[in-house]
Design an enzyme around this catalytic site. Structure first.
Site: not given
Ligand code: NAD
Ligand code: UD1
Length: 346
Positions: A58, A132, A156, A160
């Site tokens: 962690d 993000s 959240y 970032k």
């Molecule tokens: P994810 O949850 O699948 O991966 C994150 C990983 O971090 C997990 O495996 C979790 O177990 C680990 N983790 C969390 N806290 C920890 C800690 N304190 N110590 C060690 N491990 C820890 O998420 P993801 O979708 O793969 O996202 C990866 C990164 O990208 C994140 O920082 C997320 O905020 C960022 N991000 C994701 C998205 C998205 O839509 N998926 C969009 C923009 C940014």
């Molecule tokens: C969300 C997060 C954003 C994050 C991003 C990627 C919120 C308010 N924002 O954004 O901070 O960076 O995910 O992880 O949670 N939608 C539906 N039905 C659903 C789910 C989503 O209609 O069940 C719509 C949403 O209203 C949106 C689009 O699909 O218009 C995409 O949604 P989502 O995948 O959650 O991504 P973001 O809204 O971009």
């Protein structure tokens, strides 16, 4: 290079570990498995024929993190030494961050500070950070460009933004740091093998994982959050990016910053806005039939439309997306269909 990947068992992390191994890098993974499974790395090994070394650590446990660096601390340039860190580890559910802000700030911000302190102590000063598009907040015009003022509108997103500020200050104070801040748009899809993919715990917050669970029979229907936005079909527009394009963006970024000191910001997106209906219909084409859905009220905090200007990543890194929305949905569907319960079926 020898690259330490925090959060490397998670969704984007596991795909990036695969791309790094395939590009010939050695990989160490640190993850506390809070939102992921070790099975993802077994599958990465099966696909690539190479092994990433896993440490169940962690980031909040600084002594345990220090131990990982101590065990990989040869002289600069030697094979045993960590050259760079790609930092994915973090909590990412916006709604949860509103109800549990301290947990989010502690994990995402304090965890990063621990990592930076340990890196600095061991002289490892090349870092790629998962930021993000959410940092652009509510008031910027689209498309988003890296020089815009940032200001997130939820805890959240503020974790970032705070980490971006910390990293900018660290880079300004010490010119030995090489830092990339990558602002991702909406990652979807899976590796084309269908062996690794996104495996959300509980009810998915994001659109494509939710549609995939409807398609596989785990959810009854998609609720579309708002059909009355001022957009072509009334639903929100987002910039969806294939997770393999995103993982290759990380390889390009780490190769680039390893050679260049400073703090750099890049959008990783396609530059194309797609609506909720565009995504639903693309997924329906992948599945081969229509999927149940209903338009309901807007979700608090949703913006009507945003997408990236990805031209800086193309100019600086030579990187751009290559996969279409249909490929994202086909690959996401292959993963979901073959693994209806995610990694727990293994
Ligand atoms: P994810 O949850 O699948 O991966 C994150 C990983 O971090 C997990 O495996 C979790 O177990 C680990 N983790 C969390 N806290 C920890 C800690 N304190 N110590 C060690 N491990 C820890 O998420 P993801 O979708 O793969 O996202 C990866 C990164 O990208 C994140 O920082 C997320 O905020 C960022 N991000 C994701 C998205 C998205 O839509 N998926 C969009 C923009 C940014
Ligand atoms: C969300 C997060 C954003 C994050 C991003 C990627 C919120 C308010 N924002 O954004 O901070 O960076 O995910 O992880 O949670 N939608 C539906 N039905 C659903 C789910 C989503 O209609 O069940 C719509 C949403 O209203 C949106 C689009 O699909 O218009 C995409 O949604 P989502 O995948 O959650 O991504 P973001 O809204 O971009």
């Amino acid at each position: 290079m020898k690259v330490l990947v925090t959060g490397g068992t998670g969704y984007i992390g596991s795909h990036t570990v695969l791309s790094l191994l395939e590009a010939g890098h050695d990989v160490l993974v640190v993850d506390n498995l809070a939102n992921s499974s070790r099975e993802s790395l077994s599958r990465v090994q099966e696909i690539s024929g190479r092994t990433a070394v896993f440490h169940a650590v962690d980031l909040l446990d600084e002594p345990a993190l220090r131990e990982v660096f101590a065990r990989n601390s040869g002289t600069e340039g030697s094979h045993s030494r960590i050259d760079a860190v790609i930092h994915f580890a973090g909590l990412k559910a916006v709604g949860e961050s509103v109800s549990q802000p301290l947990r989010y700030y502690h994990n995402n911000v304090s965890g990063t500070i621990n990592l930076l302190r340990v890196m600095d102590d061991y002289g490892v000063r090349t870092l790629v950070f998962s930021s993000s598009a959410t940092v652009y907040g509510e008031s910027n015009p689209v498309p988003y460009i890296e020089k815009m003022e940032i200001g997130a509108n939820n805890p959240y997103g503020r974790t970032k933004e705070q980490v971006e500020d910390i990293l900018s200050d660290v880079g300004a104070a010490d010119s030995r740091w090489h830092i990339a801040l990558l602002r991702y748009f909406n990652p979807v899809g899976a590796h084309e093998s269908g062996r690794i993919g996104e495996d959300p715990l509980g009810i998915p917050n994001n659109l494509v994982p939710f549609i995939a669970q409807v398609a596989v029979g785990r959810r009854e229907k998609l609720m579309i959050f708002g059909g009355d936005y001022d957009t072509p079909d009334g639903t929100c527009l987002r910039d969806y990016i294939h997770v393999m394009d995103l993982s290759e963006g990380h390889v390009a970024a780490v190769n680039h910053v390893a050679q260049k000191a400073g703090v750099f910001r890049w959008n990783l997106g396609s530059g194309i806005g797609s609506s909720v209906f565009d995504v639903l219909h693309s997924f329906e084409r992948a599945v081969g039939h229509e999927l149940a859905h209903e338009i309901t009220g807007r979700r608090a905090g949703d913006l009507p439309a945003f997408w990236a200007d990805p031209s800086a990543a193309l100019a600086d890194l030579g990187w751009s997306t290559s996969k279409t929305l249909d490929q994202m949905c086909q690959d996401h569907w292959r993963w979901q269909k073959n693994n209806p319960q995610g990694y727990t079926t293994a």
